[in-house]
Design an enzyme around this catalytic site. Structure first.
Site, PDB file in Angstrom:
ATOM      1  N   THR A   1     -47.747  35.594 -28.888  1.00 59.60           N
ATOM      2  CA  THR A   1     -46.307  35.396 -28.731  1.00 59.60           C
ATOM      3  C   THR A   1     -45.573  36.732 -28.808  1.00 59.60           C
ATOM      4  O   THR A   1     -44.679  37.009 -28.000  1.00 59.60           O
ATOM      5  CB  THR A   1     -45.756  34.440 -29.815  1.00 59.60           C
ATOM      6  OG1 THR A   1     -46.315  33.152 -29.615  1.00 59.60           O
ATOM      7  CG2 THR A   1     -44.248  34.333 -29.733  1.00 59.60           C
TER       8      THR A   1
ATOM      9  N   PHE B   1     -50.908  33.144 -22.070  1.00 61.16           N
ATOM     10  CA  PHE B   1     -50.127  32.019 -21.551  1.00 61.16           C
ATOM     11  C   PHE B   1     -48.654  32.119 -21.880  1.00 61.16           C
ATOM     12  O   PHE B   1     -47.800  31.576 -21.161  1.00 61.16           O
ATOM     13  CB  PHE B   1     -50.712  30.698 -22.086  1.00 61.16           C
ATOM     14  CG  PHE B   1     -50.310  30.319 -23.482  1.00 61.16           C
ATOM     15  CD1 PHE B   1     -49.230  29.486 -23.713  1.00 61.16           C
ATOM     16  CD2 PHE B   1     -51.025  30.778 -24.578  1.00 61.16           C
ATOM     17  CE1 PHE B   1     -48.861  29.118 -25.003  1.00 61.16           C
ATOM     18  CE2 PHE B   1     -50.676  30.419 -25.862  1.00 61.16           C
ATOM     19  CZ  PHE B   1     -49.588  29.583 -26.078  1.00 61.16           C
ATOM     20  N   LYS B   2     -48.310  32.826 -22.920  1.00 56.21           N
ATOM     21  CA  LYS B   2     -46.924  32.866 -23.356  1.00 56.21           C
ATOM     22  C   LYS B   2     -46.046  33.727 -22.450  1.00 56.21           C
ATOM     23  O   LYS B   2     -44.826  33.732 -22.594  1.00 56.21           O
ATOM     24  CB  LYS B   2     -46.857  33.333 -24.808  1.00 56.21           C
ATOM     25  CG  LYS B   2     -47.490  32.289 -25.728  1.00 56.21           C
ATOM     26  CD  LYS B   2     -47.640  32.730 -27.154  1.00 56.21           C
ATOM     27  CE  LYS B   2     -48.353  31.627 -27.953  1.00 56.21           C
ATOM     28  NZ  LYS B   2     -48.557  31.984 -29.347  1.00 56.21           N
ATOM     29  N   ASP B   3     -46.674  34.421 -21.491  1.00 57.36           N
ATOM     30  CA  ASP B   3     -45.876  35.171 -20.520  1.00 57.36           C
ATOM     31  C   ASP B   3     -44.920  34.257 -19.762  1.00 57.36           C
ATOM     32  O   ASP B   3     -43.806  34.652 -19.425  1.00 57.36           O
ATOM     33  CB  ASP B   3     -46.795  35.890 -19.514  1.00 57.36           C
ATOM     34  CG  ASP B   3     -47.410  37.156 -20.080  1.00 57.36           C
ATOM     35  OD1 ASP B   3     -46.743  37.835 -20.887  1.00 57.36           O
ATOM     36  OD2 ASP B   3     -48.556  37.476 -19.734  1.00 57.36           O
TER      37      ASP B   3
END
Length: 434
Positions: A141, A106-108
């Site tokens: 992250t 999701f941190k993309d």
């Protein structure tokens, strides 16, 4: 738009300063002075808009006063070059799959957006100075930020990660890149890595020596764009006729993700309520029960990205709700699960539905299964591809999950990292000589 510090003792900052500095001078986190509500017409038609169109509307409310429209549109569209589908798991539970980006996590979204926004400001300054990005990671992250900034002119990234406490696949995603990425393996836990980053920002001599910023969710350019996919999740459920009583469950570690969702709600996003799903690191869960925020050392679990004992973004949530415990509890409930419960949930989900959760998503799935009320439809965030935790997932599910080609490519590289103690003086000396 101007930004103030959650600690209230730092000068008001522009967006550019908030992004480039990362952390305010008083060690507080930057918050926008206002949160602009979006018009009802936007929500009335949201199901007919693309992910990029939705995200641009949201981004314009936050960043439109500081970034020209053409540049902001390009930043948004370049960031979101992949889908975030809401996949039906049961009749009342959907998985929002956030693992279709370059590093399958999701941190993309936040990392790619921040890299492009920071580059925009550097080009605007035009003085050729280098910015050094410090990022502490408990897993995803580091890979998202490293890959989001890889090869970006004028930026060097230092990724600090706890030795032996991220999955081998996660580790290879940021230790094999080289170029402008330096991986630092810290003999400690995630909280030690985060403490080193925060100490670096507060060190006057170090900041005179080099320009520092953070790409953790403490940076407004990292966490705010994560609100995009909550609006898109709502649009997808609205299109399916299931958005009237929508509940969102967020597997929570440093709390940047759920914080961005709460910003979305303040902008008018009609999500009924939120659930913050924790592993054994249950600091926020206990706060909801007692009204007392009591950080403690993190403990290692199979959902390692949530192994955070002092979540930074609690300060933003606390500020957003005017330090009102009852108001926070009105919008958010909590859940906390042991490793055994997480493993059971992974097995149950696969057996009952055929859907494979990673350990973090399994917390979200279980919380919805246990906590949904009649008439509600739940969405949990599947924050990373299960193959990023292959050894854990295979062991629990007695399976041999296929590794996607994107991940296999990272695994071919040679590890390049710098060993470091958790002593700040050693870290400072390393940066002063970099």
């Amino acid at each position: 738009m101007n930004y103030y510090s959650t600690n209230g003792q730092a000068p008001i900052a522009s967006l550019e300063k908030a992004v480039v500095k990362g952390l305010a001078e008083d060690k507080g986190l930057y918050m926008p002075e206002q949160i602009k509500p979006l018009p009802q017409s936007f929500f009335d038609n949201i199901e007919n808009l693309s992910f990029q169109e939705i995200a641009y509307t949201v981004a314009d409310a936050f960043f439109g006063e500081d970034v020209d429209a053409d540049s902001l549109k390009k930043i948004v569209y370049d960031t979101l070059a992949f889908d975030v589908p809401a996949v039906k798991v049961t009749d009342t539970i959907y998985s929002l799959e956030l693992f279709h980006g370059p590093t399958l996590a999701f941190k993309d979204v936040g990392a790619r957006f921040m890299a492009r926004l920071l580059q925009y400001f550097l080009k605007k300054e035009g003085n050729g100075s280098q910015v050094n990005v410090l990022v502490a990671t408990s897993g995803d992250t580091g890979s998202a930020v490293a890959n989001g900034f890889l090869g970006v002119d004028g930026i060097h990234v230092y990724v600090l990660y706890p030795k032996g406490k991220v999955s081998p696949i996660q580790e290879c995603q940021f230790t094999t890149l080289g170029q402008n990425i330096t991986a630092i393996e810290v003999d400690g836990v995630f909280d030690d890595c985060q403490a080193l980053v925060k100490s670096a920002f507060m060190d006057e001599e170090l900041n005179k020596h080099m320009k520092l910023t953070s790409a953790n969710s403490i940076n407004v350019a990292r966490f705010l764009p994560q609100s995009f996919y909550y609006f898109y999740a709502y649009a997808q459920l609205k299109k399916a006729g299931k958005a009237d009583q929508m509940v969102v469950c967020v597997p929570s570690g440093n709390f940047g993700n759920i914080c961005s969702a709460l910003f979305g709600k303040k902008m008018g996003l009609p999500i009924k309520r939120f659930i913050a799903a924790n592993n054994a690191n249950d600091i926020f869960f206990n706060y909801l029960k007692t009204g007392k925020y009591e950080p403690k050392p993190s403990v290692q679990t199979i959902a390692n990205a949530m192994d955070v004992g002092d979540p930074s973004n609690f300060a933003r949530i606390y500020d957003l709700y005017g330090k009102d415990h009852a108001a926070i509890c009105a919008d958010i409930s909590g859940a906390t699960y042991s490793d055994e419960q997480i493993a059971d949930s992974m097995r149950d989900c696969k057996t009952e539905t055929g859907y494979v959760c990673d350990p973090h998503g399994a917390c979200g799935y279980r919380a919805l299964k246990e906590g949904l009320k009649d008439g509600e439809v739940g969405v949990f965030l599947e924050t990373a591809h299960p193959a990023k935790f292959k050894d854990t997932v295979d062991g629990i599910l007695s399976d041999d999950i296929e590794i996607p080609a994107k991940l296999r490519a990272f695994m071919q590289g040679e590890k390049q990292s710098v060993a470091m103690t958790k002593d700040f003086s050693a870290f400072k000396a390393f940066l002063m000589n970099a």
